[in-house]
Design a protein around this motif. Structure first.
Motif: not given
Length: 919
Positions: A701-709, A670-673, A740-751
């Protein structure tokens, strides 16, 4: 770096008479003639594949009858011409191998534990893991930021210094080869070892790796670069078969190896565990003899990964050293030569390659201390002054490796900040991965809590863990484990065997959670806070009973889950509520209504009875996997999260340190923390608007809280200087400049849509076959070609200042026969702080009907500017970025026509555009 050579090894014998010895003079002349002839021919494909060609051997034997290439007569100690340092390494290697008996050649081809050939002055091969610094279990060494962090610097100078740290410490402690860098291209973010790797782009990976190798070998040792080729994930790595087409193999996965062989000339390369197009990589003639030794012109020796050789036929395919272990080396190899399974010519060529590395890398003339002491001395300390100097490098690289992903003004912190809450279970722990790449004994460690506390001065610093610490079990997909402050007093009883719940207990202990995964990174080389299990439980069937008491933090409806491989049974209040089937890996769920404070007895019985759960040793077996998790109401905060919320609410700033833990032989699912850290961040940010998230992760990792910080800083696994480096970055003493030397996807579905497979689930297959259907469109090349917008793109990284780009100039016309091109751009620092910017040049679709990426990194360079200053950045484009591999032509071709170029701060932030014309 100046070379500081000292005399080592057996003394050189010198003649005391001034009168020549005619017989010896003639023998030496004949040896030199033979060496000259063989030097010309030894790099031909036939020589690589099967020793010296018969025609060459006949020619040399006719010219110099005294030289027998098949069974050389041992030379006298006083007549060892290979000791003459004025001769070329190639000639010296030929001379010494010509003097060896078959037994000496075989003894020489033993990896780490062999005797070498001391009578001829040849030290044994002694290699140690060292992707990210020297990994020693018996002494302290410098823990550098991990490979993905080094790649984030986009800085070859740092990479050379990084390599020098490992090389110098390896030499000081008696090793002559360092197993690193790890340059497995990042195909999928689920790879358990991607933190060791150097990113998803072939140009960046190859360039950083070559510089690291140069630094390592500058210390008069050899690099042992790993893992050749296509070792892109860990699940079932010992038997997985990677199916790859020729263009993808060459253009994407071999391209970094081309760079490292051409620009750094590594002394050794480690072949990988996996199969490539049905053949094991360490016995794959097209990979080893065809591409590596012939096409790329690799001069050194190929050594197998740990027991990755599979037969004596591997030698004919291009393997030179099989090991560690003696299944296919030592006495077994000697017998194989004597009975005709392996040709002596092939052994001779392998010994020559090892000798060439020893001569070319300075090991013969300047062997590390203890090189001729057997067994090898242990517990040899790294000199203190060396550790001190290397600590500075580790801190500098950790600062430049950090990537500022988001900043809405919360950073940098003012020195007058009155109070800081530091939250995170591992904020006061050494953060690193698991397995052979980990540095178990960092020499100059500061934790992130240490660093912030020291830098905060008179400000109040208050700490709360928030969640339980992470472990290898947190790579398992599924619901988060029930926290230790909810499931209390957990007791575990481990027994050997399947369905053995009443026999003798092997291990009985208290545990924080019901959360188990065994393997190399949990039980063998484990840097997490959670202890592993002893032998025999590490790699053998087991049965476990856990008991504990569940105390609900709030009244509501809960779901208890079991994520497992192997049969699992859940008892609630002494009643069996669910049984999970042994395979495949899955999650069972049980709904339950609980009242706040209600105490409920819990028991879990688990046994490892899934098919093939322990087959294939640590390289293939899934091992034990079991987690008792939960889905809780949003308001049902565990007492540990509630404590963190209380601490955050009464401090002016909250710094949440969120991390994962991954490692060798264990992909994450999983990419979830892990450990419900997303819930922790949401809860903390709800009470403190100045919440800064410091990520210390293996990769995206996915960041569902990104807009809150307001601010997010990615530090990877930052090495021993994690505390001082993170504090310097947070307070603005250092300006973040990593990309970043790697891409951070929005979600596992996008990955998944981008072709980034979740390889964890390969554990359910014994011999999985994985077709690389995405072809050359790996990482950001897939995102850009498909028009996918990731969470954070390749090359992204903010700063505490702003940069403006202008005045783009490029080579207008490029010769297709020699596609050399240059781009220059003016960069201006628009802010009030000094800062560094890494300018990236991408090419667009090439002028051909063959599908090519919409964006492809072609070059990069950095510039540091004071406030208001401007400077020009000149970037040479890599010719390969203007080419593609043509399978019909069996080589690189350069299509003619216009090629778009894009210049910017990331692949998605291209601020200038132009084109070059290839004619």
């Amino acid at each position: 770096m100046e070379e500081n050579r000292s005399t080592g090894g057996p003394p050189r014998r010198r003649r005391t008479s001034n009168s020549p010895n005619p017989a010896k003079f003639l023998r030496r002349a004949m040896a030199l003639l033979a060496g000259t002839l063989l030097a010309i021919t030894s790099f031909l494909p036939a020589a690589s594949a099967a020793g010296f060609p018969a025609t060459v051997r006949a020619t040399v034997a006719a010219a110099v009858p005294a030289i027998n290439l098949d069974a050389p007569e041992p030379q006298q100690v006083e007549d060892q011409p290979w000791r003459d340092a004025s001769l070329s390494p190639e000639l010296r290697a030929l001379l010494v191998v010509n003097a060896m008996t078959l037994e000496q050649k075989v003894n020489y081809l033993v990896q780490s534990g062999g005797p070498g050939v001391p009578e001829l002055g040849l030290p044994a091969i002694r290699s140690k893991d060292g992707c990210c610094g020297l990994a020693l279990e018996d002494t302290v060494t410098t823990a550098l930021p991990v490979g993905v962090g080094l790649a984030s610097t986009f800085n070859n100078t740092y990479a050379r210094a990084y390599g020098a740290v490992g090389g110098e410490e390896a030499r000081a402690t008696g090793w002559n080869a360092l197993a690193g860098p790890t340059m497995d291209l990042v195909k999928t973010p689920y790879n358990g070892r991607m933190w060791e790797d150097l990113g998803e782009d072939p140009l960046l990976s190859g360039s950083i790796a070559a510089s690291q190798v140069q630094g390592e070998q500058g210390a008069d040792i050899s690099a042992l670069v790993k893992h050749y080729n296509l070792n892109n994930f860990e699940s079932r790595r010992g038997h997985v078969d990677v199916e790859v087409d020729e263009r993808t193999l060459q253009e994407t996965y071999t391209r970094p190896w081309e760079t490292v062989v051409r620009d750094a000339d590594p002394g050794a390369i480690m072949c990988s565990f996996n199969k490539v197009n049905t053949e094991f990589a360490c016995g794959n003639a097209p990979l080893l003899n065809g591409i590596l030794k012939t096409q790329l012109g690799f001069r050194g020796f190929v050594s197998s990964d740990f027991n990755a050789a599979h037969s004596f036929a591997d030698y004919a395919a291009g393997l030179d050293v099989a090991g560690p272990g003696l299944e296919f080396s030592g006495p077994a190899l000697l017998a194989a030569v004597q009975n005709g399974q392996v040709s002596e010519a092939r052994v001779t060529d392998a010994a020559r390659r090892v000798a060439l590395t020893m001569f070319a890398k300075g090991i013969f003339d300047n062997p590390p201390p203890g090189s001729f002491v057997n067994p090898q001395p242990t517990n040899v300390p790294v000199p203190t002054n060396q550790l001190d100097a290397h600590a500075v490098i580790a801190e500098d690289i950790a600062e430049d490796a950090a990537v500022l992903l988001k900043n809405d003004g919360a950073l940098p912190l003012a020195s007058t900040t009155p109070s800081v809450a530091v939250i995170g279970s591992d904020a006061d722990w050494y953060i690193d991965g698991g397995g052979s790449g980990a540095i178990p004994n960092p020499a100059r460690l500061t934790t992130i809590l240490d660093g912030i506390t020291a830098r905060a001065g008179d400000a109040d610093v208050e700490y709360a863990a928030g969640t339980d610490p992470v472990s290898l079990a947190d790579t398992l997909p599924g619901a988060p484990p029930i926290p230790s402050t909810v499931l209390t007093n957990v007791q575990a009883e481990y027994r050997s065997g399947i369905n053995n719940f009443t026999g003798d207990t092997v291990v009985a202990r208290s545990e924080r959670q019901i959360n188990l995964r065994t393997g190399i990174s949990a039980d063998t080389i484990n840097t997490s806070q959670v202890p592993g299990l002893p032998v025999p439980l590490v790699s053998a069937p087991m049965s476990v009973v856990w008991t504990g008491t569940l105390v609900a933090p709030a009244t509501g409806d809960y779901t208890l889950t079991m994520a497992h491989l192997g049969t699992a049974r859940l008892f609630v209040d002494n009643t069996l509520v669910t049984t999970g089937e042994p395979a495949p890996y899955n999650q069972t769920e049980s709904a339950i209504n609980l009242a706040a404070g209600q105490e409920v007895p819990i028991r879990v019985e688990y046994t490892t009875d899934a098919p093939n759960q322990f087959n294939g040793g640590l390289n293939d077996q899934p091992g034990a996997m079991m987690r008792l998790g939960w889905f809780a109401p949003e308001n049902a905060l565990s007492p540990s999260i509630q404590e963190a919320v209380d601490v955050a609410s009464r401090n002016s700033v909250a710094v949440v340190v969120a991390r994962d833990y991954t490692g060798e032989a264990a992909d994450r699912g999983t990419l979830t923390l892990p450990q419900d850290q997303d819930r922790l961040i949401r809860a903390v940010s709800a009470v403190n608007p100045n919440t800064i998230v410091v990520l210390a992760t293996s990769g995206p990792v996915t960041m569902p809280w990104l807009d809150a910080v307001p601010s997010v800083l990615e530090t990877w696994y930052p090495g021993q200087a994690q505390g001082t480096a993170v504090a310097s970055l947070l307070y603005g003493d250092a300006n973040p400049s990593g990309k970043l030397p790697v891409t951070f996807p929005v979600s596992e579905q996008q990955a998944t849509q981008a072709g980034q497979q979740n390889t964890f689930y390969l554990i359910n297959e014994v011999d999985p076959v994985v077709p690389y259907v995405e072809g050359v469109f790996v990482g950001y090349k897939s995102y850009t070609t498909q028009g996918l917008t990731p969470l954070f793109p390749f090359g992204h990284g903010l700063s505490y200042t702003r940069f403006q780009y202008g005045n783009l100039l490029s080579t207008p016309v490029v010769d297709a026969a020699d596609p050399a091109a240059e781009v220059s751009v003016q960069v201006t620092n628009l802010g009030t702080r000094e800062g560094q910017e890494t300018v990236q040049v991408y090419v667009g679709n090439l002028p051909t009907v063959i599908p090519t990426p919409a964006r492809q990194l072609a070059g990069y360079a950095s510039i540091t500017l004071p406030p208001g200053a401007a400077g020009t950045v000149n970037i040479d484009l890599d010719p390969r970025s203007l080419q593609y591999w043509d399978t019909a032509a069996n080589g690189w071709v350069t299509p003619t026509g216009q090629v778009p170029i894009y210049v910017g701060s990331s692949v998605n932030d291209t601020r200038l555009a132009g084109f070059i014309t290839v004619e």
